[in-house]
Write a protein that holds these residues in place. Structure first.
Motif, PDB file in Angstrom:
ATOM      1  N   GLY A 229      20.002  -2.207  33.864  1.00 47.41           N
ATOM      2  CA  GLY A 229      21.306  -2.939  33.325  1.00 47.41           C
ATOM      3  C   GLY A 229      21.302  -3.874  32.309  1.00 47.41           C
ATOM      4  O   GLY A 229      20.195  -3.858  31.738  1.00 47.41           O
ATOM      5  N   LYS A 230      22.267  -4.665  32.309  1.00 49.74           N
ATOM      6  CA  LYS A 230      22.243  -5.568  31.055  1.00 49.74           C
ATOM      7  C   LYS A 230      22.080  -6.847  31.548  1.00 49.74           C
ATOM      8  O   LYS A 230      22.616  -7.477  32.595  1.00 49.74           O
ATOM      9  N   VAL A 231      21.119  -7.539  30.908  1.00 50.91           N
ATOM     10  CA  VAL A 231      21.119  -9.067  31.235  1.00 50.91           C
ATOM     11  C   VAL A 231      21.238  -9.929  29.934  1.00 50.91           C
ATOM     12  O   VAL A 231      21.164  -9.358  28.832  1.00 50.91           O
ATOM     13  N   VAL A 232      21.775 -11.163  30.178  1.00 57.71           N
ATOM     14  CA  VAL A 232      21.775 -11.988  28.774  1.00 57.71           C
ATOM     15  C   VAL A 232      20.597 -12.454  28.239  1.00 57.71           C
ATOM     16  O   VAL A 232      19.631 -13.082  28.946  1.00 57.71           O
ATOM     17  N   ALA A 233      20.081 -11.954  27.332  1.00 56.18           N
ATOM     18  CA  ALA A 233      18.852 -12.379  26.673  1.00 56.18           C
ATOM     19  C   ALA A 233      18.952 -13.128  25.604  1.00 56.18           C
ATOM     20  O   ALA A 233      20.059 -13.231  24.617  1.00 56.18           O
ATOM     21  N   ASP A 234      18.042 -14.259  25.267  1.00 55.80           N
ATOM     22  CA  ASP A 234      18.138 -15.229  24.264  1.00 55.80           C
ATOM     23  C   ASP A 234      17.967 -14.505  22.895  1.00 55.80           C
ATOM     24  O   ASP A 234      17.198 -13.342  22.743  1.00 55.80           O
ATOM     25  N   GLU A 235      18.544 -15.182  21.689  1.00 56.31           N
ATOM     26  CA  GLU A 235      18.081 -14.634  20.553  1.00 56.31           C
ATOM     27  C   GLU A 235      16.592 -14.722  20.102  1.00 56.31           C
ATOM     28  O   GLU A 235      15.930 -15.737  20.596  1.00 56.31           O
ATOM     29  N   GLY A 236      16.228 -13.789  19.677  1.00 58.21           N
ATOM     30  CA  GLY A 236      14.706 -13.572  19.133  1.00 58.21           C
ATOM     31  C   GLY A 236      13.979 -13.136  20.220  1.00 58.21           C
ATOM     32  O   GLY A 236      12.457 -13.060  19.955  1.00 58.21           O
TER      33      GLY A 236
END
Length: 195
Positions: A109-116
């Motif tokens: 599924g989708k998880v919130v990933a930090d930039e970079g």
């Protein structure tokens, strides 16, 4: 010490003082405001206590319904974007990932990933009983902080309101006193000119 003595004399003018009736009213108002401020403290503490009890139950329920698992990114996270004005890096974005549930089932599924962040990066996420990503549960520290903020905020709000009402009352009393002084001044001037 001198300030405390002045406040005491304002609350309770001594016999034979030159205190006007409006001074006595102002002293009575000050005493009433102080009394209300003291009464507001346990009332605000009660609201803080109620907030603590309800949020503690919510935190326990959330901890029971949610589990922390490790997710592995299946794609790179969002590119790093720097705001040219502030230099602040933006927030993360939903990115494809996989994670293993406590019963051994693999979910995607989708998880919130930090930039970079790059593909293969692991991060801790919270999931519900169905394995769907959810917000972290309310922590014990968060419960205590919320309760203190609610209680203290209510008491400080009550103090600010009482101070504003007292200030407005003193302003009104001062206007009445100045008007009376001016009338007395004009009366004295009239007596001088007619004598």
């Amino acid at each position: 010490m001198n300030r405390i003595r002045r406040m005491w004399c304002m609350l309770f003018p001594p016999r034979g003082s030159v205190a006007r009736p409006s001074d006595r009213v102002q002293g009575g108002l000050l005493g009433f405001v102080v009394l209300l401020a003291l009464i507001a403290l346990p009332a605000a503490a009660s609201f803080g206590s109620e907030t603590y009890a309800s949020e503690r139950e919510q935190s326990a329920r959330q901890l029971d319904e949610r589990t922390q698992v490790t997710a592995t990114l299946l794609a790179d996270g969002p590119e790093i974007k720097v705001n040219s004005r502030t230099g602040v890096v933006g927030n993360g974005e939903p990115t494809d990932a996989t994670w293993l549930l406590p019963d051994g089932t693999r979910k995607v599924g989708k998880v919130v990933a930090d930039e970079g962040t790059l593909k293969g990066h692991t991060l801790a996420i919270w999931v519900d009983r169905d394995g769907n990503p959810v917000d972290p549960p309310l922590s014990s520290a968060g419960v205590v902080i919320d309760a203190v903020v609610v209680g203290l905020g209510l008491w400080l709000g009550a103090l600010a309101s009482l101070a504003a009402l007292y200030g407005l009352s003193v302003f009104s009393l001062n206007r009445l006193r100045y008007a009376r002084w001016q009338q007395e001044w004009f009366a004295a001037q009239d007596r001088k000119t007619h004598s």
